[in-house]
Every structure is written in structure tokens, then in C-alpha cells.
Motif scaffolding. Structure first.
Motif, PDB file in Angstrom:
ATOM      1  N   LYS A   5       0.821  -1.256   0.203  1.00 58.14           N
ATOM      2  CA  LYS A   5      -0.028   0.085   0.182  1.00 58.14           C
ATOM      3  C   LYS A   5       0.579   1.273   0.058  1.00 58.14           C
ATOM      4  O   LYS A   5       0.572   2.159  -0.604  1.00 58.14           O
ATOM      5  N   GLU A   6       2.019   1.192   0.918  1.00 57.54           N
ATOM      6  CA  GLU A   6       2.833   2.401   0.986  1.00 57.54           C
ATOM      7  C   GLU A   6       3.614   2.722  -0.472  1.00 57.54           C
ATOM      8  O   GLU A   6       3.611   3.798  -0.694  1.00 57.54           O
ATOM      9  N   TRP A   7       3.817   1.581  -0.982  1.00 55.53           N
ATOM     10  CA  TRP A   7       4.712   1.790  -2.233  1.00 55.53           C
ATOM     11  C   TRP A   7       3.810   2.389  -3.579  1.00 55.53           C
ATOM     12  O   TRP A   7       4.011   3.310  -4.096  1.00 55.53           O
ATOM     13  N   LYS A   8       2.341   2.018  -3.397  1.00 54.32           N
ATOM     14  CA  LYS A   8       1.679   2.399  -4.482  1.00 54.32           C
ATOM     15  C   LYS A   8       1.383   4.165  -4.162  1.00 54.32           C
ATOM     16  O   LYS A   8       1.329   4.881  -5.044  1.00 54.32           O
ATOM     17  N   SER A   9       1.040   4.352  -2.936  1.00 55.48           N
ATOM     18  CA  SER A   9       0.737   5.782  -2.472  1.00 55.48           C
ATOM     19  C   SER A   9       2.085   6.539  -2.835  1.00 55.48           C
ATOM     20  O   SER A   9       1.797   7.824  -3.567  1.00 55.48           O
ATOM     21  N   TYR A  18       2.493   6.210  -7.281  1.00 58.95           N
ATOM     22  CA  TYR A  18       1.289   6.746  -7.989  1.00 58.95           C
ATOM     23  C   TYR A  18       0.481   7.705  -7.354  1.00 58.95           C
ATOM     24  O   TYR A  18      -0.547   8.430  -7.830  1.00 58.95           O
ATOM     25  N   GLY A  19       0.724   7.974  -5.934  1.00 60.47           N
ATOM     26  CA  GLY A  19      -0.376   8.988  -5.374  1.00 60.47           C
ATOM     27  C   GLY A  19      -1.635   8.268  -5.280  1.00 60.47           C
ATOM     28  O   GLY A  19      -2.513   9.105  -5.190  1.00 60.47           O
ATOM     29  N   TYR A  42       1.563  -4.941 -10.339  1.00 59.97           N
ATOM     30  CA  TYR A  42       2.792  -4.393 -10.039  1.00 59.97           C
ATOM     31  C   TYR A  42       4.058  -5.314  -9.936  1.00 59.97           C
ATOM     32  O   TYR A  42       4.991  -4.732  -9.982  1.00 59.97           O
ATOM     33  N   LEU A  43       3.998  -6.556  -9.524  1.00 56.48           N
ATOM     34  CA  LEU A  43       4.789  -7.365  -9.206  1.00 56.48           C
ATOM     35  C   LEU A  43       5.758  -7.429 -10.331  1.00 56.48           C
ATOM     36  O   LEU A  43       5.335  -7.690 -11.525  1.00 56.48           O
TER      37      LEU A  43
END
Length: 648
Positions: free
Chosen positions: A427-431, A434-435, A452-453
């Protein structure tokens, strides 16, 4: 008329004063001149002696011998070979054009080499030697030496150049050297003087570049006496440099050759890791190229051929290429759930061929579904719906953490170029990237190694070695430096529940050894050598609802670049794992069809340390394998003959 006595006396007095003044001035000047001469001849004698010495004695750097590179068994991978060359020192030559014209009457000079040399002269200090001709014969050297008085500034030299006898097999691992460029110098704050010698070779990519300082060694120096035209008369003294360190890699040249040949003309990659030590035994990217082409500067035509090839021979797919891992990731999703106690080995999930999530239908690869599926069957048959359901229960953050624990989404510290980190998203990575908020559909996609993997073949091999051993195996490429063994990559226990690991291993065993397993056709049947594996197929395109309703287009009917990637990971023997392998065939279609046979063949080659017996293969494969072995043996013998004749 007689002069007055008083006038005569006054005149004498005036003359005496003038004589004294003039004499005093002369004496002062003579004294000052004597003092200056003494200062120059006595006080500054050492300084002027040094200036005189510098006018007739030159200090020249001696390039050190570059360290050689070997495989784990002592097979040479990168060596230094004597080469004869002709150099020119512009400030000693006078009229450079005239001297080159005289030289061209003695030797057949390449116009391209001359243009390159002239360009180097324009951007280099006039006292530096510039190479006019390289890799010339002894007869040519003799001609130049005999005509030396007519060729001011020209010097025949014996130097060392890099040679890669294994050619394509180790291009992506060892890399290659090349002449120092302005770009190379711009990256250094204080370049060593030796790097400014035109055509001095340094590592450009791969292992050669990553351990450049150790391989290069330290320069020596020599004092030479030169005459008025700058021609060397004699060598006064010499201080030898320090040769670079010899390096031994963990890779096995024989296994590397076999793996490269087994991948054939595919756009593919394969990595073999020792499950006990972490040693990388083979690391191959196909197609490859001949690194010898780059050593003295590759031609425009050859470079264009490499860059325009759609299979990207210059890219190191084994560590640089990242791909959705597909179903090879399912073991990670299952382990995350097992470690959280969210599933039992006997619990089943109903697979009707799809799962509805947030109003969207996520399909299983088997359109009719698998029915009731437990964990072992889900791995053996590669049921997607089972993992969709599992991932929703466990959540992406725990799946991501488990992936990193097994070496995915982690940049492994290897002395190679462009080692990729991959992506183990949460979750943190996508935020941050990509925001955007993480969606449940993202979790569902990630559960089967899509979305995304991204993982490299190296990371998949590490993952498999850790599954097989239960330890944090770290890939090791450098075995020793000048005979000093480097730290092992065996690692510490991962801290994963052993029962959970055994459950995953049983599922991987079923994949390769039970009739309905996706890898059954590529099994090993030799006792004590059986393998456990997992196939994977990663999509590179979206399948529309209309296409799914009409029937999904077969990979064989699609353009090559739109076909799925084929993957397979495995380890063997299952009872006592020795080696783990990961194979990725770009746009190869199904993993069980395109990648599994390669992984099986490479594993057997590693296990038997050479050609395995035919009875290790299923009967239907033996005639094909025998023909393959005979063909490879012929090709290798022919290549050995070509190498020997080339060196001679």
C-alpha cells in the motif's frame, strides 16, 4: 699661450674625481656580475642541473598487467594477450602528416585508425603517445624498427590487450574493457595519470567494470634518455607496477556453456544457484554477443546489428530484466497465509473458473474451473481462484513482506551491471509511486504474480533456493581474490515454520512428479535426482471481455512481442537440495511448455556435473536428448578448434 698653474691643478682635480667615479662604477658592475655568476653557478647549480636532466630524460608510465578472471575450476575467462602496436608522440614527430605518410609506405594503415588517432591528437597533450596501428605483425614491427631514423616520434611497442576466450558464454557476466573515453574521465574527480594515456583499457560493463580498481593494478614508471628529436636512446631505470588481482568466479564454465547452448535462439535467461553456499553456478542471458568486438572499439555496422535486434542481445536479462513472476509467485502468497495461520492444508476453495471481486470478474486460467481445491492441488494444477481468495484474507502488506523475505523486491549485491531491484508492492509503495490508494483488485492480481509485481530471473532463483533450504541464501558471484576465499552466501535460517515450508515443497514436488502437475512432462525420473518445481505464465497484454467470450487467442497466433512470458523455477534433488534454477523465456507462451524442459535439462547437467545418463529422462525424451547432446558436443569441439587456431 701658457695656462695658469691654478687652472692646471683644478683640471687635474676634475679628472681624478671622474676617474674615481667611473672606476667605482665599473668595479660595482664587475662585482655584481661576479656575484650573479656565483649565484647561478654555485647556489642554483642543482636547479639548472635538474632542468638540463629533464630536457634529455623523460619519465614514462608503464601500464600494469590487468588481473585475469577464471571460473570456479580455473578455466580462463578473461586474459591478457601480447599485442604489437605503433605509437607516435606528436611533439617529437614534427610534421605529423609527413611522418604518417612515410609510415604508410611501410605498413598498410587503416584509414579509420588514422582518423581516430588524429582525433585523439587534437584532444590530448602533445607529449602523450597516440596509437596509430594496433594488433600488427612482428614483420611490421621489424620494418618500423629498421627505418626508425626516418620516422621521428614513431615507436614500435609491445603491449597487452584483453581477450575473452569463452566469447559469447560470459559476455553478460564478465563484460568487457575498452579505451578510456572523455565520459569515463568526466565521472572521476581526480583521474589517475595513466587513464589519460589514449586507448588505455578499463572495464566498461559487467564484472570488469564493477571491480575495475582491483583488476587494474598500479602503474609503474621508467626513465628513458632521449636525443634532441625526442627519440629514445636508452632506458636508464625502471620501476615495475603492481599487477591487478586475479579473480575467480563461482560460475562453472561447462555449465554456463551448456545453459547458453540450451537456450538456443530464444530471447531468454537462466540462473543456477547452489542451495548450500549461494554460489551462482550459471547465469545466462540469450542471445549473447562477442565481447572481443568491444575491446578496441566496435564497428558501426556490428553495433547497429546488436542494437537493432528485437531480442536485445546487449541486455543482461538475468539480473537486469524484470518480469511479472506469474504463478511462480504462488508459493509466496501461500506461505504468507500459512504463517498467519489463515489456512489449513486440508481446507478447500471452490473454483468455478472465476471470482467476483468488487464488481469485477477475475478469471482462472482454466475456463471451466478446478472445482474444490486444497493447497497442494492449487500448486500442482496452478489454480488462480484459490490464490485470489487467499490474498483477500491475508492482505498485500503481509504478502509483500514475505516476498522480500525470499529475495524479491530486493537488489542483491552482485558485481554486475544494472542489477534490478524489482518490485514487491504494498500500500505504501503505490501511494508513494502513483499517489493512489491500494485496491483489493491490486491484491488479487498480485496473488498470482501479476499487476505491479516484477522480479528478475536472479531473484526468482534466490527465492527458490531459499524455499529449498529454509535459509537466507545470498547469491555469490566472486569466489576468491588472488586465492583468498570470499565470504559464503549460505545465510542464516529464515525463521519460517518448517511445517509450512514442507507443505510448499510437497506442492512443488507434485507439480513435477504427479500426472496432473503442470510440470509433469518435464520431470526427472532418476532415483535420488527428482526435482520440485513451479511453472508460471505472465501476461503482457490485457484480454478483453469480448475476446474471452469468443475464445482467448492462442499465443501461437499472436505476434511474438504480444505473447506471454514463460517461467519455471525448480530445485533438486528434493530430498537434499543442491541446486535451484530459474528460467524465463520472453514471449515463450506457457511456462510448462517453453521454460520447464530447459530448467529440467540445466538442472540435470548441474547435478551430474556434465552430460547426464539418458535414463534420467522420461522415455519419450531420450532420443531428442541424445541428439541434443551429440550436437552440442560437435559444436563445442568445433569451437575449441577455432579458438586454438585463432590463438595460434
Amino acid at each position: 699661450m701658457k695656462r695658469n698653474v691654478k687652472d692646471v691643478e683644478a683640471s687635474h682635480r676634475k679628472l681624478s674625481r671622474r676617474a674615481l667615479l667611473l672606476g667605482g662604477l665599473q668595479l660595482t658592475f664587475a662585482g655584481a656580475l661576479a656575484m650573479r655568476m656565483r649565484h647561478l653557478q654555485v647556489d642554483q647549480a642543482d636547479q639548472f642541473r635538474l632542468l638540463a636532466e629533464e630536457n634529455r630524460i623523460n619519465i614514462r608510465l608503464i601500464p600494469p598487467a590487468r588481473g585475469q578472471i577464471y571460473d570456479r575450476n580455473g578455466t580462463i575467462l578473461a586474459q591478457n594477450s601480447q599485442s604489437y602496436r605503433i605509437t607516435i608522440v606528436p611533439e617529437d614527430a614534427g610534421d605529423v602528416g609527413e611522418v604518417i605518410d612515410k609510415l604508410s609506405r611501410l605498413l598498410s594503415l587503416d584509414p579509420e585508425d588514422i582518423e581516430r588517432a588524429l582525433a585523439e591528437m587534437r584532444r590530448s597533450p602533445p607529449f602523450l603517445p597516440i596509437t596509430l596501428a594496433d594488433q600488427i605483425s612482428w614483420d611490421d614491427i621489424s620494418k618500423v624498427a629498421v627505418n626508425a631514423p626516418a620516422l621521428p616520434g614513431i615507436t614500435p611497442e609491445v603491449g597487452l590487450t584483453r581477450v575473452y576466450p569463452q566469447r559469447e558464454d560470459f559476455a553478460h557476466v564478465v563484460g568487457y574493457v575498452g579505451p578510456v573515453s572523455d565520459y569515463d574521465l568526466s565521472k572521476l574527480t581526480d583521474p589517475e595519470p595513466i587513464l589519460r594515456i589514449p586507448r588505455f583499457q578499463i572495464g566498461k560493463v559487467g564484472f570488469e567494470a564493477k571491480v575495475e580498481q582491483d583488476l587494474r593494478g598500479k602503474a609503474g614508471a621508467k626513465r628513458v634518455e632521449v636525443n634532441a628529436t625526442g627519440r629514445v636512446m636508452r632506458e636508464l631505470d625502471r620501476r615495475e607496477g603492481e599487477a591487478g588481482a586475479d579473480m575467480q568466479l563461482t560460475v562453472d564454465a561447462d555449465l554456463q556453456y551448456y545453459t547458453q547452448a540450451r537456450l538456443g535462439n530464444e530471447s531468454a535467461s537462466a540462473v543456477v544457484i547452489d542451495c548450500e553456499s549461494g554460489d551462482v553456478r550459471a547465469i545466462v542471458s540469450s542471445p549473447s554477443f562477442d565481447p572481443n568486438l568491444f575491446v578496441r572499439g566496435i564497428s558501426v555496422a556490428d553495433y547497429r546489428t546488436l542494437t537493432e535486434d528485437p531480442y536485445r542481445p546487449l541486455a543482461n536479462k538475468s539480473v537486469q530484466g524484470t518480469y511479472p513472476p506469474g504463478s511462480t509467485f504462488k508459493m509466496i502468497t501461500a506461505l504468507a497465509a500459512l504463517e498467519e495461520g489463515l489456512i489449513g492444508t486440508e481446507e478447500t476453495v471452490w473454483c468455478p473458473g472465476h471470482l467476483e471481486v468488487s464488481g469485477r470478474r477475475f478469471h482462472c486460467w482454466k475456463r471451466a474451473g478446478h472445482g474444490h481445491v486444497d493447497l497442494n492441488t492449487s500448486l500442482k494444477s496452478s489454480c488462480d481462484v484459490y490464490y485470489y481468495d487467499l490474498a483477500i484474507k491475508v492482505g498485500i502488506d503481509k504478502i509483500s513482506a514475505m516476498a522480500k523475505r525470499f529475495g524479491l523486491g530486493v537488489r542483491h549485491d552482485l558485481p554486475m551491471s544494472a542489477v534490478a531491484r524489482g518490485i514487491a508492492p504494498n500500500k505504501e509503495w503505490k501511494s508513494k509511486t502513483y499517489g493512489q490508494d491500494w485496491l483489493v483488485g491490486d491484491t488479487v492480481n498480485s496473488s498470482i504474480g501479476q499487476g505491479y509485481l516484477l522480479a528478475s530471473p536472479m531473484q526468482l532463483a534466490v527465492m527458490t533456493a531459499r524455499l529449498a533450504s529454509g535459509r537466507s541464501i545470498t547469491p555469490r558471484l566472486l569466489k576468491s581474490i588472488d586465492g583468498v576465499e570470499q565470504p559464503s552466501g549460505a545465510g542464516e535460517p529464515l525463521g519460517i515454520n518448517e511445517n509450512n515450508l514442507r507443505t510448499i515443497r510437497r506442492g512443488m514436488y507434485s507439480v513435477s512428479n504427479e500426472r496432473r502437475g503442470t510440470g509433469y512432462r518435464s520431470r526427472i525420473i532418476a532415483d535420488g535426482m527428482r526435482m520440485a518445481g513451479k511453472s508460471g505464465t505472465s501476461q503482457v497484454r490485457n484480454i478483453t471481455a469480448a475476446e474471452r467470450a469468443a475464445g482467448v487467442i492462442r499465443n501461437e497466433d499472436l505476434p511474438w512481442e504480444r505473447r506471454d512470458h514463460a517461467l519455471f523455477v525448480a530445485y533438486a534433488p528434493v530430498e537434499d537440495p543442491k541446486f535451484a534454477v530459474a528460467v524465463v523465456v520472453e514471449h515463450g507462451g506457457g511456462g510448462s511448455k517453453a521454460a520447464a524442459p530447459i530448467a529440467r535439462d540445466v538442472l540435470l547437467q548441474a547435478l551430474y556435473d556434465g552430460a547426464p545418463p539418458l535414463d534420467a529422462y522420461p522415455k519419450k525424451d531420450r532420443s531428442r536428448i541424445q541428439a541434443q547432446q551429440e550436437r552440442m558436443e560437435r559444436e563445442r569441439s568445433q569451437r575449441a578448434r577455432n579458438t586454438d587456431s585463432g590463438q595460434a
